[in-house]
Design a protein around this motif. Structure first.
Motif, PDB file in Angstrom:
ATOM      1  N   LEU A 305       0.823  -1.208   0.000  1.00 43.33           N
ATOM      2  CA  LEU A 305       0.000   0.000   0.000  1.00 43.33           C
ATOM      3  C   LEU A 305       0.854   1.253   0.000  1.00 43.33           C
ATOM      4  CD1 LEU A 305      -2.716  -1.013   2.637  1.00 43.33           C
ATOM      5  CD2 LEU A 305      -2.835  -1.225   0.140  1.00 43.33           C
ATOM      6  N   ASP A 306       0.289   2.311  -0.509  1.00 44.76           N
ATOM      7  CA  ASP A 306       0.911   3.630  -0.487  1.00 44.76           C
ATOM      8  C   ASP A 306       0.269   4.417   0.667  1.00 44.76           C
ATOM      9  OD1 ASP A 306       1.602   6.311  -0.789  1.00 44.76           O
ATOM     10  OD2 ASP A 306       1.551   6.224  -2.984  1.00 44.76           O
ATOM     11  N   PRO A 307       1.042   4.795   1.695  1.00 45.27           N
ATOM     12  CA  PRO A 307       0.469   5.482   2.856  1.00 45.27           C
ATOM     13  C   PRO A 307      -0.288   6.751   2.514  1.00 45.27           C
ATOM     14  CG  PRO A 307       2.690   4.740   3.336  1.00 45.27           C
ATOM     15  CD  PRO A 307       2.471   4.518   1.862  1.00 45.27           C
ATOM     16  N   GLU A 308       0.063   7.388   1.393  1.00 47.59           N
ATOM     17  CA  GLU A 308      -0.619   8.623   1.006  1.00 47.59           C
ATOM     18  C   GLU A 308      -1.843   8.351   0.141  1.00 47.59           C
ATOM     19  OE1 GLU A 308       2.046  11.409  -0.726  1.00 47.59           O
ATOM     20  OE2 GLU A 308       3.360  11.511   1.036  1.00 47.59           O
ATOM     21  N   ALA A 309      -1.780   7.341  -0.689  1.00 52.47           N
ATOM     22  CA  ALA A 309      -2.880   7.061  -1.620  1.00 52.47           C
ATOM     23  C   ALA A 309      -3.926   6.113  -1.030  1.00 52.47           C
ATOM     24  CB  ALA A 309      -2.335   6.472  -2.921  1.00 52.47           C
ATOM     25  N   ASP A 310      -3.506   5.283  -0.088  1.00 54.66           N
ATOM     26  CA  ASP A 310      -4.404   4.246   0.448  1.00 54.66           C
ATOM     27  C   ASP A 310      -4.812   4.543   1.886  1.00 54.66           C
ATOM     28  OD1 ASP A 310      -4.299   2.563  -1.915  1.00 54.66           O
ATOM     29  OD2 ASP A 310      -2.233   2.100  -1.328  1.00 54.66           O
ATOM     30  N   VAL A 311      -5.104   5.784   2.150  1.00 52.49           N
ATOM     31  CA  VAL A 311      -5.435   6.220   3.508  1.00 52.49           C
ATOM     32  C   VAL A 311      -6.661   5.502   4.050  1.00 52.49           C
ATOM     33  CG1 VAL A 311      -6.151   8.185   4.916  1.00 52.49           C
ATOM     34  CG2 VAL A 311      -4.378   8.482   3.176  1.00 52.49           C
ATOM     35  N   ALA A 312      -7.699   5.374   3.236  1.00 56.22           N
ATOM     36  CA  ALA A 312      -8.953   4.767   3.690  1.00 56.22           C
ATOM     37  C   ALA A 312      -8.734   3.330   4.152  1.00 56.22           C
ATOM     38  CB  ALA A 312      -9.998   4.818   2.584  1.00 56.22           C
ATOM     39  N   ALA A 313      -7.984   2.569   3.380  1.00 55.38           N
ATOM     40  CA  ALA A 313      -7.736   1.171   3.738  1.00 55.38           C
ATOM     41  C   ALA A 313      -6.922   1.073   5.032  1.00 55.38           C
ATOM     42  CB  ALA A 313      -7.004   0.466   2.603  1.00 55.38           C
ATOM     43  N   ILE A 314      -5.945   1.945   5.148  1.00 56.43           N
ATOM     44  CA  ILE A 314      -5.101   1.914   6.342  1.00 56.43           C
ATOM     45  C   ILE A 314      -5.893   2.313   7.578  1.00 56.43           C
ATOM     46  CG2 ILE A 314      -3.078   2.956   7.436  1.00 56.43           C
ATOM     47  CD1 ILE A 314      -1.903   3.221   4.571  1.00 56.43           C
ATOM     48  N   GLU A 315      -6.732   3.325   7.437  1.00 60.04           N
ATOM     49  CA  GLU A 315      -7.551   3.758   8.567  1.00 60.04           C
ATOM     50  C   GLU A 315      -8.543   2.671   8.971  1.00 60.04           C
ATOM     51  OE1 GLU A 315      -7.271   6.462  10.503  1.00 60.04           O
ATOM     52  OE2 GLU A 315      -5.423   6.773   9.368  1.00 60.04           O
ATOM     53  N   SER A 316      -9.068   1.961   7.991  1.00 57.69           N
ATOM     54  CA  SER A 316      -9.986   0.853   8.281  1.00 57.69           C
ATOM     55  C   SER A 316      -9.267  -0.242   9.055  1.00 57.69           C
ATOM     56  CB  SER A 316     -10.561   0.293   6.979  1.00 57.69           C
ATOM     57  OG  SER A 316     -11.397  -0.811   7.243  1.00 57.69           O
ATOM     58  N   PHE A 317      -8.018  -0.521   8.671  1.00 54.60           N
ATOM     59  CA  PHE A 317      -7.236  -1.529   9.392  1.00 54.60           C
ATOM     60  C   PHE A 317      -6.991  -1.086  10.825  1.00 54.60           C
ATOM     61  CE2 PHE A 317      -3.127  -2.933  11.005  1.00 54.60           C
ATOM     62  CZ  PHE A 317      -3.297  -4.313  10.975  1.00 54.60           C
ATOM     63  N   LYS A 318      -6.633   0.184  11.010  1.00 53.59           N
ATOM     64  CA  LYS A 318      -6.381   0.695  12.360  1.00 53.59           C
ATOM     65  C   LYS A 318      -7.611   0.524  13.243  1.00 53.59           C
ATOM     66  CE  LYS A 318      -3.055   4.330  11.079  1.00 53.59           C
ATOM     67  NZ  LYS A 318      -2.842   5.806  11.049  1.00 53.59           N
ATOM     68  N   LYS A 319      -8.770   0.883  12.694  1.00 52.48           N
ATOM     69  CA  LYS A 319     -10.010   0.788  13.464  1.00 52.48           C
ATOM     70  C   LYS A 319     -10.305  -0.656  13.836  1.00 52.48           C
ATOM     71  CE  LYS A 319     -14.913   2.028  13.294  1.00 52.48           C
ATOM     72  NZ  LYS A 319     -15.993   2.670  12.489  1.00 52.48           N
ATOM     73  N   SER A 320     -10.120  -1.552  12.883  1.00 53.07           N
ATOM     74  CA  SER A 320     -10.372  -2.962  13.135  1.00 53.07           C
ATOM     75  C   SER A 320      -9.410  -3.512  14.182  1.00 53.07           C
ATOM     76  CB  SER A 320     -10.234  -3.755  11.828  1.00 53.07           C
ATOM     77  OG  SER A 320     -10.356  -5.137  12.060  1.00 53.07           O
ATOM     78  N   TYR A 321      -8.146  -3.115  14.085  1.00 54.34           N
ATOM     79  CA  TYR A 321      -7.134  -3.586  15.045  1.00 54.34           C
ATOM     80  C   TYR A 321      -7.492  -3.134  16.451  1.00 54.34           C
ATOM     81  CZ  TYR A 321      -2.578  -4.316  17.266  1.00 54.34           C
ATOM     82  OH  TYR A 321      -1.568  -4.727  18.100  1.00 54.34           O
ATOM     83  N   ARG A 322      -7.875  -1.881  16.585  1.00 57.30           N
ATOM     84  CA  ARG A 322      -8.166  -1.347  17.912  1.00 57.30           C
ATOM     85  C   ARG A 322      -9.462  -1.914  18.493  1.00 57.30           C
ATOM     86  NH1 ARG A 322      -4.040  -0.759  20.651  1.00 57.30           N
ATOM     87  NH2 ARG A 322      -2.718   1.043  20.306  1.00 57.30           N
ATOM     88  N   GLN A 323     -10.359  -2.363  17.633  1.00 57.26           N
ATOM     89  CA  GLN A 323     -11.551  -3.052  18.134  1.00 57.26           C
ATOM     90  C   GLN A 323     -11.172  -4.396  18.732  1.00 57.26           C
ATOM     91  OE1 GLN A 323     -14.009  -3.086  14.608  1.00 57.26           O
ATOM     92  NE2 GLN A 323     -15.081  -1.200  15.191  1.00 57.26           N
ATOM     93  N   ARG A 324     -10.182  -5.041  18.123  1.00 56.50           N
ATOM     94  CA  ARG A 324      -9.725  -6.345  18.625  1.00 56.50           C
ATOM     95  C   ARG A 324      -8.771  -6.183  19.806  1.00 56.50           C
ATOM     96  NH1 ARG A 324      -8.474  -6.752  13.214  1.00 56.50           N
ATOM     97  NH2 ARG A 324      -6.239  -6.859  13.764  1.00 56.50           N
TER      98      ARG A 324
END
Length: 412
Positions: A305-324
């Motif tokens: 992933l590109d941290p600048e172009a794929d922000v939505a996917a990365i943010e979704s992963f962060k949210k999912s990780y913190r839920q777990r």
């Protein structure tokens, strides 16, 4: 200096009673006193100073009016009044990006943020006032105003020009944190693997001397260990750590101060102001956060992933990780443990408060989530057996002493 309850147990033999005598048991612990009211009273009786609150940076891209209650952030006027906060040092925070410095943006941003603090005061003269000395803080307190003294976090706005130290002094800056998260032209940073200065640069040493001459407190928070010892060697006035904690609880975290550093700073009259952020005070929080960052890095690399172009996917992963795996918050007791440690090590005259409110995001400990909660901290100090005199020193007395001494040694 934790509170102990001494109970004297008297046996029936000492009382001259027989074994079958009915004698009340004398060793039962009595209920802990409720210090809530006393803590509230002390929060209003004494000046509370906090050496590091990141309001200017928070408001830089925001239209929030901190003179009224705000939904976001950790600081606003109503909450400050509720908590008894009287002198929050406004952090003139400058990003550590070296391009900022090289392009002249550091200097410009520092001026913009100072302008913004002045604007807050100008728009609310019945609530806030500037303060450039202990005397002005005391006068504002007497008049029912919250002082907004200023400290600069990151010395990059000096931009290699010694005359800029005088310039920012004239603009109201009363401490300078020499570096932030990257090494700069003044000092190496504790967060940066690159250590080009091997401590302070020669110009950085000149800046420390100029700060001494003017009466600006030298702030060693964020500095590498070598830079700290360079400051201690060069400075002829006491120095501060505006928002650091004790490394004893966070082994290997250079951003905090180890015992030798705390002892040397105290020996020369300096003060460490304890940072409240969970990842500054609790090893469990540090390890939890490190695992989170490692998981994000692995997710990005594994999925190309590109941290600048794929922000939505990365943010979704962060949210999912913190839920777990939720973040592990420290609590009030952890902050009190750091205070105890400094007091046990060097005494009550060398510790204060440097919360980092509005600067550490959603990592503040339970019980100390915003500026309304200082009475809860005071309550904890009372529960641990600190006297009213001790508490007054921690709330602002130690700051006033070190700040006054820096002023006294300045060459006017």
């Amino acid at each position: 200096m934790k509170k102990t309850i001494l109970a004297s147990l008297m046996t029936s033999a000492l009382l001259g009673l027989t074994a079958c005598s009915s004698v009340p048991f004398m060793g039962e612990d009595e209920p802990e006193p409720d210090y809530t009211a006393e803590a509230e009273a002390l929060s209003k009786k004494y000046i509370i100073a906090d050496l590091h609150i990141d309001v200017p940076h928070r408001l830089h891209d925001s239209n929030e009016d901190i003179s009224e209650a705000t939904e976001a952030g950790d600081f606003d006027y109503p909450r400050a009044v509720s908590g008894g906060l009287d002198a929050p040092f406004m952090s003139i925070y400058i990003p550590a990006d070296l391009e900022f410095e090289e392009e002249g943006k550091s200097y410009a941003l520092a001026n913009e943020l100072i302008d913004n603090v002045e604007s807050i005061v100008a728009a609310n003269p019945d609530k806030f006032a500037l303060a450039t000395s202990p005397a002005e803080v005391r006068e504002n307190f007497k008049n029912g105003l919250i002082s907004l003294p200023m400290g600069m976090e990151n010395g990059s706005p000096i931009e290699g020009k010694l005359e800029n130290v005088q310039y920012f002094y004239d603009r109201g800056i009363r401490y300078i944190t020499l570096a932030h998260s990257r090494s700069n032209h003044l000092s190496d940073s504790s967060y940066d693997e690159a250590r080009p200065n091997e401590g302070l640069s020669e110009f950085g040493k000149d800046v420390v001397r100029e700060m001494n001459r003017l009466g600006i407190m030298v702030d060693v928070s964020h500095l590498s260990d070598d830079a700290f010892y360079d400051v201690m060697e060069v400075s002829n006035a006491p120095v501060i750590a505006s928002h650091s904690s004790a490394r004893d609880f966070t082994p290997g975290f250079e951003r905090n101060m180890d015992d030798d550093m705390i002892e040397e700073m105290a020996e020369k009259g300096g003060v460490i102001f304890i940072n409240f952020g969970s990842t500054f005070i609790a090893q469990d929080s540090i390890e939890n956060n490190n695992a989170f960052k490692a998981a994000i890095k692995n997710y990005i690399e594994s999925n190309n992933l590109d941290p600048e172009a794929d922000v939505a996917a990365i943010e979704s992963f962060k949210k999912s990780y913190r839920q777990r795996t939720p973040f592990k918050f420290a609590d009030r007791e952890d902050v009190l443990d750091h205070i105890d440690h400094v007091v046990d090590l060097v005494g009550v005259d060398y510790v204060g408060l440097g919360s980092d409110y509005d600067g550490v995001g959603d990592s503040l400990p339970t019980g100390l989530k915003d500026v309304s909660t200082y009475p809860n901290l005071i309550k904890g100090l009372l529960e641990r057996g600190y006297t009213e005199q001790d508490i007054e020193k921690m709330l602002s007395g130690n700051l006033m002493r070190v700040w006054s001494e820096v002023e006294r040694r300045a060459e006017k």
